[in-house]
Design an enzyme around this catalytic site. Structure first.
Site, PDB file in Angstrom:
ATOM      1  N   ARG A  43       0.833  -1.197   0.000  1.00  0.00           N
ATOM      2  CA  ARG A  43       0.000   0.000   0.000  1.00  0.00           C
ATOM      3  C   ARG A  43       0.876   1.260   0.000  1.00  0.00           C
ATOM      4  O   ARG A  43       2.085   1.196   0.204  1.00  0.00           O
ATOM      5  CB  ARG A  43      -0.927  -0.004   1.223  1.00  0.00           C
ATOM      6  CG  ARG A  43      -2.013  -1.041   1.164  1.00  0.00           C
ATOM      7  CD  ARG A  43      -2.790  -1.141   2.469  1.00  0.00           C
ATOM      8  NE  ARG A  43      -1.998  -1.691   3.557  1.00  0.00           N
ATOM      9  CZ  ARG A  43      -2.430  -1.866   4.806  1.00  0.00           C
ATOM     10  NH1 ARG A  43      -3.658  -1.496   5.119  1.00  0.00           N
ATOM     11  NH2 ARG A  43      -1.652  -2.397   5.726  1.00  0.00           N
ATOM     12  N   LYS A  58       1.478   1.963   7.166  1.00  0.00           N
ATOM     13  CA  LYS A  58       1.833   1.178   8.347  1.00  0.00           C
ATOM     14  C   LYS A  58       2.693   1.980   9.304  1.00  0.00           C
ATOM     15  O   LYS A  58       3.275   3.003   8.960  1.00  0.00           O
ATOM     16  CB  LYS A  58       2.570  -0.100   7.934  1.00  0.00           C
ATOM     17  CG  LYS A  58       1.666  -1.143   7.304  1.00  0.00           C
ATOM     18  CD  LYS A  58       0.454  -1.465   8.155  1.00  0.00           C
ATOM     19  CE  LYS A  58       0.792  -2.174   9.456  1.00  0.00           C
ATOM     20  NZ  LYS A  58      -0.404  -2.409  10.304  1.00  0.00           N
ATOM     21  N   TYR A  66      -1.173   4.733  10.462  1.00  0.00           N
ATOM     22  CA  TYR A  66      -1.531   3.777  11.510  1.00  0.00           C
ATOM     23  C   TYR A  66      -0.333   3.623  12.437  1.00  0.00           C
ATOM     24  O   TYR A  66       0.817   3.546  11.982  1.00  0.00           O
ATOM     25  CB  TYR A  66      -1.875   2.407  10.906  1.00  0.00           C
ATOM     26  CG  TYR A  66      -3.202   2.338  10.214  1.00  0.00           C
ATOM     27  CD1 TYR A  66      -4.386   2.501  10.918  1.00  0.00           C
ATOM     28  CD2 TYR A  66      -3.282   2.089   8.849  1.00  0.00           C
ATOM     29  CE1 TYR A  66      -5.621   2.428  10.285  1.00  0.00           C
ATOM     30  CE2 TYR A  66      -4.509   2.007   8.199  1.00  0.00           C
ATOM     31  CZ  TYR A  66      -5.674   2.181   8.922  1.00  0.00           C
ATOM     32  OH  TYR A  66      -6.895   2.112   8.294  1.00  0.00           O
ATOM     33  N   HIS A  92      -0.829   1.841  16.120  1.00  0.00           N
ATOM     34  CA  HIS A  92      -1.038   0.651  16.961  1.00  0.00           C
ATOM     35  C   HIS A  92       0.053   0.561  18.037  1.00  0.00           C
ATOM     36  O   HIS A  92       0.812  -0.408  18.106  1.00  0.00           O
ATOM     37  CB  HIS A  92      -1.057  -0.613  16.106  1.00  0.00           C
ATOM     38  CG  HIS A  92      -2.124  -0.635  15.061  1.00  0.00           C
ATOM     39  ND1 HIS A  92      -3.471  -0.746  15.377  1.00  0.00           N
ATOM     40  CD2 HIS A  92      -2.057  -0.544  13.706  1.00  0.00           C
ATOM     41  CE1 HIS A  92      -4.183  -0.730  14.244  1.00  0.00           C
ATOM     42  NE2 HIS A  92      -3.358  -0.610  13.236  1.00  0.00           N
ATOM     43  N   GLU A 145      -5.976   4.965  13.532  1.00  0.00           N
ATOM     44  CA  GLU A 145      -6.896   4.015  14.173  1.00  0.00           C
ATOM     45  C   GLU A 145      -7.613   4.560  15.397  1.00  0.00           C
ATOM     46  O   GLU A 145      -8.536   3.906  15.904  1.00  0.00           O
ATOM     47  CB  GLU A 145      -6.159   2.711  14.540  1.00  0.00           C
ATOM     48  CG  GLU A 145      -5.231   2.800  15.733  1.00  0.00           C
ATOM     49  CD  GLU A 145      -3.834   3.246  15.376  1.00  0.00           C
ATOM     50  OE1 GLU A 145      -2.946   3.187  16.252  1.00  0.00           O
ATOM     51  OE2 GLU A 145      -3.598   3.665  14.205  1.00  0.00           O
ATOM     52  N   ASP A 175      -2.786  -6.659  15.165  1.00  0.00           N
ATOM     53  CA  ASP A 175      -2.171  -5.326  15.192  1.00  0.00           C
ATOM     54  C   ASP A 175      -2.216  -4.718  16.590  1.00  0.00           C
ATOM     55  O   ASP A 175      -1.397  -3.862  16.929  1.00  0.00           O
ATOM     56  CB  ASP A 175      -2.891  -4.384  14.219  1.00  0.00           C
ATOM     57  CG  ASP A 175      -2.344  -4.489  12.800  1.00  0.00           C
ATOM     58  OD1 ASP A 175      -1.124  -4.602  12.657  1.00  0.00           O
ATOM     59  OD2 ASP A 175      -3.138  -4.464  11.858  1.00  0.00           O
TER      60      ASP A 175
END
Length: 370
Positions: free
Chosen positions: A15, A75, A94, A96, A118, A270
């Site tokens: 991505r 990511k 993101y 996490h 997120e 995740d």
């Protein structure tokens, strides 16, 4: 603002933070965009596509991180990336953080302002930037689970939907949110026997209204979870506590009570995973077996369908990226409490309570930073 998009470097992550269409939108608002060469190759977008949209193509990630004012990724930054961040930069991706002390420490040390996709909220209590990837991951979980059930992959040797005269596989989905709903929909479409567990009666009623007798629902007590999981052929872990580590619902000593060759797909990996035996895997080596139970715990599942995922993600992230670029992070967050909920780390401080609690940092209320 000078916005920079690096090529993703996580294992089998194809991505990219911005599509050419998003780049064009940002340029139309007067911003400048840098894109690392070949950053969009994994979604079928060439450097020339980005140049036509108005981006400048740069040769290295080092140039991206040295020049960019806002870094837009997909990511979480890897060590080589967060080590290049500085206190005057904004990271939008993101993160996490709760199950990742190393990354959290790195971002705190960098002094950068870090906004996590997120944990951004909406007026309905949802997570609009997590939802697109949750939809993808939920649907993918059935695809990969069905494959893992094949004997050659360590599974029980079952066809998910069965055939005339042979019962279908039993699929148990733990969690009836976006991931769980999409997983259940796909599993039912393939003819499986599907049960969803959740602790929200309202959500269970909604699922019952949506799918009727095709879908079984069960209130998620400890007893009910054990009974269903032990009898399942495929279990989907779809439990989310926003920003926090996922609860461990099936313990190590319970695993031996599951069927031999049954499959666990832990979509919550995740956030640390919702099975005690879960550990993050990659697309290159996605599964492992403990007590004859196949575990699929890939931490970036939507990366396997990168084109679908990137365009779906950009539909959700672009309005927030524009707000951050147009106003700067302080004004954008002051104007939008839902965007403020995405602020996880700022100036060496942890500004998201669930992360601070999980990792032992002092929590700093982000409102005080505005």
């Amino acid at each position: 603002m000078l916005i920079a998009v690096p090529k993703e470097i996580k294992n089998h992550e194809y991505r990219v933070g911005l599509t050419p269409s998003s780049v064009r939108e940002l340029c139309a608002h007067g911003h400048k965009v840098l894109v690392e060469t070949n950053a969009g190759a994994g979604i079928g977008c060439e450097d020339s596509d980005y140049q036509v949209a108005g981006a400048e193509i740069v040769a290295t990630a080092q140039e991206i991180f040295s020049r960019g004012e806002m870094i837009v990724k997909v990511k979480e930054p890897q060590a080589v990336e967060y080590e290049q961040l500085s206190e005057d930069q904004l990271l939008f991706t993101y993160l996490h953080l709760a199950p990742d002390p190393g990354q959290t420490e790195g971002l705190v040390k960098s002094g950068a302002t870090c906004i996590a996709y997120e944990t951004i909220t909406d007026a309905y209590g949802g997570l609009p930037l997590l939802a697109p990837m949750s939809e993808v991951a939920g649907r993918m979980s059935i695809q990969v689970g069905a494959s893992a059930l094949e004997k050659a992959h360590g599974g029980r040797g079952m066809l998910l939907g069965g055939v005339p005269g042979v019962l279908p596989a039993k699929v148990v989905v733990i969690g009836g949110g976006v991931v769980g709903t999409n997983a259940a929909r796909m599993a039912m479409g393939l003819g499986a026997d599907v049960t969803v567990l959740d602790r929200s009666l309202k959500r269970l009623a909604y699922l019952d209204d949506m799918y009727g007798p095709r879908l079984k629902t069960q209130y998620a007590t400890v007893d009910a979870t054990e009974e269903l999981v032990f009898d399942a052929d495929l279990v989907i872990g779809a439990v989310l506590v926003p920003g926090a580590a996922a609860p461990k619902l099936i313990k190590r000593d319970q695993l031996s009570s599951m069927k031999k060759g049954s499959v666990i797909v832990d979509v919550a990996i995740d956030q640390g995973g919702c099975f005690e035996t879960s550990k993050a895997t990659t697309h290159a080596d996605p599964t492992y077996i403990i007590d004859d139970v196949v575990h699929y715990c890939v931490a970036n599942m939507p990366g396997a369908v990168a084109r679908t995922s990137t365009f779906a993600l950009n539909n959700a992230t672009l309005p927030f990226a524009l707000a951050l670029a147009n106003k700067g992070w302080k004004k954008a967050c002051a104007d939008d409490p839902h965007l403020l909920a995405g602020l996880n780390v700022q100036g060496g401080q942890v500004t998201y309570k669930a992360v601070a609690d999980a990792l032992g940092y002092n929590y700093v209320d982000p409102k005080g930073l505005l």
